[in-house]
Each structure stands twice: as C-alpha cells, then as structure tokens.
Enzyme design. Structure first.
Site, mmCIF file in Angstrom:
data_model
loop_
_atom_site.group_PDB
_atom_site.id
_atom_site.type_symbol
_atom_site.label_atom_id
_atom_site.label_comp_id
_atom_site.label_asym_id
_atom_site.label_seq_id
_atom_site.Cartn_x
_atom_site.Cartn_y
_atom_site.Cartn_z
ATOM 1 N N CYS A 1 15.190 13.858 8.499
ATOM 2 C CA CYS A 1 16.511 13.905 7.868
ATOM 3 C C CYS A 1 16.551 13.096 6.586
ATOM 4 O O CYS A 1 17.241 12.081 6.483
ATOM 5 C CB CYS A 1 17.563 13.401 8.847
ATOM 6 S SG CYS A 1 17.490 14.302 10.390
ATOM 7 N N GLU A 2 15.763 13.492 5.611
ATOM 8 C CA GLU A 2 15.744 12.845 4.300
ATOM 9 C C GLU A 2 15.325 13.893 3.271
ATOM 10 O O GLU A 2 14.403 14.662 3.517
ATOM 11 C CB GLU A 2 14.687 11.735 4.252
ATOM 12 C CG GLU A 2 14.931 10.624 5.235
ATOM 13 C CD GLU A 2 14.661 9.241 4.641
ATOM 14 O OE1 GLU A 2 14.653 9.103 3.402
ATOM 15 O OE2 GLU A 2 14.492 8.326 5.447
ATOM 16 N N PRO B 1 -14.508 0.107 -1.323
ATOM 17 C CA PRO B 1 -13.917 1.438 -1.436
ATOM 18 C C PRO B 1 -13.242 1.872 -0.141
ATOM 19 O O PRO B 1 -13.762 1.635 0.953
ATOM 20 C CB PRO B 1 -15.143 2.324 -1.692
ATOM 21 C CG PRO B 1 -16.227 1.638 -0.939
ATOM 22 C CD PRO B 1 -15.945 0.166 -1.011
ATOM 23 N N GLY B 2 -12.093 2.466 -0.258
ATOM 24 C CA GLY B 2 -11.429 3.045 0.904
ATOM 25 C C GLY B 2 -11.310 4.542 0.707
ATOM 26 O O GLY B 2 -11.996 5.361 1.313
ATOM 27 N N ARG B 3 -10.434 4.903 -0.256
ATOM 28 C CA ARG B 3 -10.122 6.309 -0.503
ATOM 29 C C ARG B 3 -11.360 7.146 -0.803
ATOM 30 O O ARG B 3 -11.474 8.266 -0.318
ATOM 31 C CB ARG B 3 -9.150 6.390 -1.686
ATOM 32 C CG ARG B 3 -8.536 7.745 -1.877
ATOM 33 C CD ARG B 3 -7.733 7.805 -3.193
ATOM 34 N NE ARG B 3 -6.975 6.620 -3.452
ATOM 35 C CZ ARG B 3 -5.655 6.495 -3.251
ATOM 36 N NH1 ARG B 3 -4.971 7.495 -2.778
ATOM 37 N NH2 ARG B 3 -5.039 5.365 -3.539
ATOM 38 N N TYR C 1 4.575 8.002 -3.389
ATOM 39 C CA TYR C 1 3.886 7.902 -4.684
ATOM 40 C C TYR C 1 3.901 9.219 -5.445
ATOM 41 O O TYR C 1 3.105 9.387 -6.367
ATOM 42 C CB TYR C 1 2.406 7.529 -4.504
ATOM 43 C CG TYR C 1 2.104 6.497 -3.465
ATOM 44 C CD1 TYR C 1 2.360 5.147 -3.711
ATOM 45 C CD2 TYR C 1 1.540 6.849 -2.248
ATOM 46 C CE1 TYR C 1 2.058 4.189 -2.755
ATOM 47 C CE2 TYR C 1 1.233 5.903 -1.298
ATOM 48 C CZ TYR C 1 1.500 4.578 -1.559
ATOM 49 O OH TYR C 1 1.198 3.642 -0.612
ATOM 50 N N TYR D 1 -5.116 6.786 3.732
ATOM 51 C CA TYR D 1 -3.700 6.443 3.651
ATOM 52 C C TYR D 1 -2.825 7.571 4.201
ATOM 53 O O TYR D 1 -1.741 7.843 3.703
ATOM 54 C CB TYR D 1 -3.303 6.068 2.209
ATOM 55 C CG TYR D 1 -4.224 5.007 1.625
ATOM 56 C CD1 TYR D 1 -4.201 3.714 2.113
ATOM 57 C CD2 TYR D 1 -5.151 5.312 0.626
ATOM 58 C CE1 TYR D 1 -5.067 2.738 1.617
ATOM 59 C CE2 TYR D 1 -6.023 4.348 0.122
ATOM 60 C CZ TYR D 1 -5.968 3.066 0.625
ATOM 61 O OH TYR D 1 -6.833 2.113 0.135
HETATM 62 N N1 LLP Z 1 -9.556 -3.803 -2.024
HETATM 63 C C1 LLP Z 1 -8.296 -4.262 -2.112
HETATM 64 C C2 LLP Z 1 -8.079 -5.695 -2.301
HETATM 65 C C3 LLP Z 1 -7.213 -3.372 -2.032
HETATM 66 O O1 LLP Z 1 -5.975 -3.833 -2.147
HETATM 67 C C4 LLP Z 1 -7.448 -1.985 -1.834
HETATM 68 C C5 LLP Z 1 -6.349 -1.021 -1.717
HETATM 69 C C6 LLP Z 1 -8.786 -1.559 -1.715
HETATM 70 C C7 LLP Z 1 -9.813 -2.496 -1.825
HETATM 71 C C8 LLP Z 1 -9.163 -0.113 -1.486
HETATM 72 O O2 LLP Z 1 -8.757 0.685 -2.538
HETATM 73 P P1 LLP Z 1 -9.234 2.228 -2.623
HETATM 74 O O3 LLP Z 1 -10.724 2.233 -2.831
HETATM 75 O O4 LLP Z 1 -8.851 2.883 -1.357
HETATM 76 O O5 LLP Z 1 -8.486 2.758 -3.784
HETATM 77 N N2 LLP Z 1 -1.431 3.695 0.079
HETATM 78 C C9 LLP Z 1 -1.829 3.951 -1.284
HETATM 79 C C10 LLP Z 1 -3.036 3.145 -1.679
HETATM 80 C C11 LLP Z 1 -2.881 1.662 -1.491
HETATM 81 C C12 LLP Z 1 -4.096 0.880 -1.873
HETATM 82 C C13 LLP Z 1 -3.967 -0.546 -1.508
HETATM 83 N N3 LLP Z 1 -5.114 -1.351 -1.770
HETATM 84 C C14 LLP Z 1 -2.037 5.453 -1.472
HETATM 85 O O6 LLP Z 1 -1.849 6.206 -0.522
HETATM 86 O O7 LLP Z 1 -2.354 5.898 -2.570
#
Ligand code: LLP
Length: 429
Positions: free
Chosen positions: A359-360, A290-292, A332, A388
């Site tokens: 400037c966009e 998990p990231g987000r 997005y 992100y």
């Molecule tokens: N594992 C893999 C292999 C991934 O590609 C990603 C995210 C994660 C884990 C973590 O995903 P999360 O739990 O954060 O959803 N920049 C975009 C999101 C890109 C996600 C890329 N991969 C945004 O701001 O929505």
C-alpha cells in the site's frame, strides 16, 4: 558472465529451468547461480594477481549462509558491518582472522564479540571510536588490531545514498587529519595495534576515474603510514559497479559480453589493469571489499503476475513481489531488467508499470517501461537482484520473507525456507 539465459525459449539459471522451479517453490523467489558467484570471485582475484591481496567479500550484499560458505571455501575473506554478520560468517565456516569490521556505530557488545573471535582488523571511522576500542580492549586485556578509514573527499559520481567518500558523508576521517591521528594513537592508545588503512568511496561505480583519483590521492599517505607506523595493509574498499540495464532486443540477456571493451562501463579486467600498477610498489597487502560485483548479477527475483489493471492513464501489471522483497527501485530508483520466464514469440512491446501489492505508490519495479505483454499467471524475473535484494527485504505489510534457492549446475537447493505466517509473529506477545 552470468548464468541466466534462454534455452528453447525458457529462462534458465545455469542448467535449471526457472518456470518449473517457481511453480514448485512458489513466488516471490530468489534464485542465485553458484557458478556466476564463483566466476566473479575468481575473475576479481585474477585481476589483482599482480599484487599481494585478499578479497574480503562485503557480507552486507548477500549474507545467506550458503553464499558465504561458497566463498569461504574459495578462500575469501569477509568485510562485516555488525556482530550479526560476524556470527553468520563463523556459522558458514569463514575464518574470523580474515574478517574486517567496518561501520560508524559499533556497539560495546559487537566490539567485545569481535575481539573474542580474533578478527583481522577493526576498520575505525572516527577518533572517538578508536579511543573507545582502546578502552574496551584494555578492559579485556587484549590488543585490538585497527585501521582507520580515510575519507579522501573524492566524488564517486554515483547515487547520493550510496556515495561515501565526500567530506559531507558520515564516513571515515578527513584525509588531512589522518597522520596526526596515527601519531596520537601510537603515543596514547596502548591497546591499539595500527595495522592498516582503509577507504571506500561509494557503491555502484561504473567508471574507473574515481577509483584512480582516490588511489592516487591516498597512495602517498599509505606509504607514509607504512614507514612511520609499520602498517601492513591498505583496504581500497568495494564499489565496483555492475550492469543493470541490458538490451533484450536480441532475445539474449548477456549481450555486454559481446560488446567492444570501450563501450562497456567498467570491467574487472580494466579495474585490475588500472589499479594494480598504482599499488604494486607500496609493499602493502591490498584488501578489496566487493559485494555487488560478486553477487549482483548472480541472482534474480522471480515473481508471478497476478492482475493486469488498465487504468485511465496507464496499464499496471500487478505482481506478487513488492518493495518489501526488493527495495532498490523505491529507495535508489534502481533499474532492474524485467523478463518473462517464457520468451515471447513476438517483438511487440507495451508500456506498463510493474507494481507490487504494497500500500504505497513507491511500490513499483518499473514505470512506463516497454515490456513484452506478459499476462496474469505468467512468471517474470527481476534481474540483477543478487546484491542488496533479500538482505534488504522486510516483513512490511506482514508479508513473509521469500525463499532463496542456490543453483549449482542442474541442482537447485533451497538455502532459505519461505517464512510461514507463524514465523511472522514469532517472539511477539
Ligand atoms: N565496503 C564498505 C565499507 C561499504 O560500505 C560497502 C557498501 C562495501 C564495501 C561494498 O560495496 P559494493 O562493492 O557492494 O558496492 N544498498 C545499496 C548499496 C549500499 C552499499 C553500502 N556499502 C544498493 O542497493 O545499491
């Protein structure tokens, strides 16, 4: 939960009043709540309690050293996608033996670095990459631990740029091709140890259904690979969505905590309840990436209104943050709530575009949104910017990167200095 709420009409991050903080450190300014980050990590860990598991935080979401250190101290593992992220994890005190390395385009330098540091597993995205990993490991005289990423061809029903588990995406190896690939690897690649299986179907999923579909589809495969190749782990990826849109009508910004569960999009408790029983009897260590979910709602981007421009068709509130600081709306169509740091006295709303100085025309944070009528000089917060946000910021238009602050209780620490003009040209001739 998250740590942002109004107290006496001022927006606080935990026990820190944000307007004086913005005045002291300048804007744009990222602010993160340590309490919220830890709460999310612990709740996720608890939701998975029924199964042998490890939470491998996806570093890409927010890679500040202090954020990584916080999670390393909690015992988190890390999911990395570059040599740079591995370097950060090590600098922050994280253990390479708890790192998984994902991504479709690992370079020789990155592979060598990760082998030298002894990471837990390379999450490999193609047969070509697996063969190359075998070759490099052979040259170094070591065995590379690896898992192949399976593309389960499941629709994550999220934005097309962050959907990864369909056949047309560049990620992973087709579900049907996995058994024969493991057979070939076991026979032909002596410097590979097949240690696990990995998948990740997409990001910002707000319904449990695609997770269930993917887990149910891939579980028999994971079981088969365990029997035949003695794999020990299955990483089911990240992707758990967060709430970006909140109702501000009540004057609070954490209303969803009070909503009946069936009206919330996806809770971590629901995730645990639905997913754990489907994994329990596999006898595999389950990894999560998990990231987000961990950091998204734990951060805000503070900015100051510079001008109000009343155009013929629209009113623009021009702020000092731009798409270079937070690109999610431009890239997005991401929604971030916008709230004034001083709670407005009246419920009056005006329809405005909040835009940056770049400037966009894509440089906006919202369009035609009904907001409290904040004025030049006022500070506002772009909510849910912890994931992100800073990591995707750039120097576009030669704008220095913002500072970052970590709040722990009533203490606010600068965890990244604002870039100076001199920083902008460092390394240039
Ligand atoms: N594992 C893999 C292999 C991934 O590609 C990603 C995210 C994660 C884990 C973590 O995903 P999360 O739990 O954060 O959803 N920049 C975009 C999101 C890109 C996600 C890329 N991969 C945004 O701001 O929505």
């Amino acid at each position: 939960m998250h740590g942002f709420s109004y107290k006496n009409a001022s927006l606080f991050c935990d026990d820190v009043d944000l307007a004086p903080l913005a005045a002291e450190h300048g804007t744009p300014l990222y602010v993160y709540s340590a309490t919220t980050i830890l709460d999310h990590y612990r709740r996720l860990d608890a939701a998975l309690a029924g199964v042998d598991h490890e939470v491998a935080y996806a570093v890409k979401a927010n890679s500040n050293l202090s954020v990584l250190r916080l999670l390393a101290n909690e015992g988190a593992g890390f999911d990395i996608v570059s040599g740079g992220e591995l370097f950060r994890v090590i600098k922050a005190g994280g253990d390479p033996a708890h790192c998984t390395f994902a991504g479709v385009g690992k370079t020789r330098e990155e592979i060598v670095y990760a082998l030298e540091q002894g990471i837990y597993s390379f999450n490999v995205e193609s047969e070509e990459e697996l063969r190359y990993l075998n070759e490099v490991a052979g040259e170094l005289g070591v065995i590379a631990p690896a898992a192949v990423r399976v593309n389960p061809n499941v629709d994550a029903k999220t934005h097309k740029y962050i959907s990864t588990g369909k056949s047309e995406n560049k990620f992973g190896v087709d579900f049907e091709a996995i058994p024969s690939l493991y057979e070939r690897a076991a026979k032909e690649l002596p410097h590979i140890k097949l240690r696990g299986l990995q998948m990740h179907i997409g990001s910002q999923l707000t319904s449990i259904a695609p997770f269930i579909e993917a887990v149910e589809k891939v579980a028999p495969l994971a079981k088969q690979l365990k029997e035949k190749h003695s794999i020990e782990f299955w990483s089911i990826g990240g992707g758990i969505g967060i709430i970006y849109q909140e109702s501000l009508a009540s004057g609070t910004i954490d209303w969803w905590e009070n909503q009946p569960e069936q009206e919330r999009p996806l809770t971590i408790e629901q995730y645990g309840r639905e997913i754990v029983p489907r994994l329990k009897n596999l006898g595999l260590r389950i990894l999560l990436e998990p990231g987000r979910f961990i950091v998204g709602n734990a951060g805000v981007l503070l900015t100051r209104c510079l001008y109000e421009k009343k155009g013929r068709a629209k009113t623009f509130k021009i702020v000092d943050a731009g798409m270079n600081d937070l690109i999610r709306p431009a890239l997005y169509e991401g929604h971030h709530e916008i709230v004034p740091l001083k709670q407005p006295q009246s419920n009056e709303r005006v329809a405005v575009d909040v835009v940056g100085p770049i400037c966009e025309s894509g440089d906006f944070f919202c369009q035609n949104r009904e907001l409290p009528d904040f004025q030049p000089g006022d500070f506002i917060a772009l909510m849910s910017a912890g994931a992100y946000g800073f990591v995707m910021a750039s120097n576009y238009n030669s704008r220095p990167l913002p500072a970052e602050i970590l709040v722990e209780g009533d203490a606010a620490t600068v965890i990244r200095k604002r870039q100076s003009l001199e920083d902008l040209i460092e390394g240039e001739l």
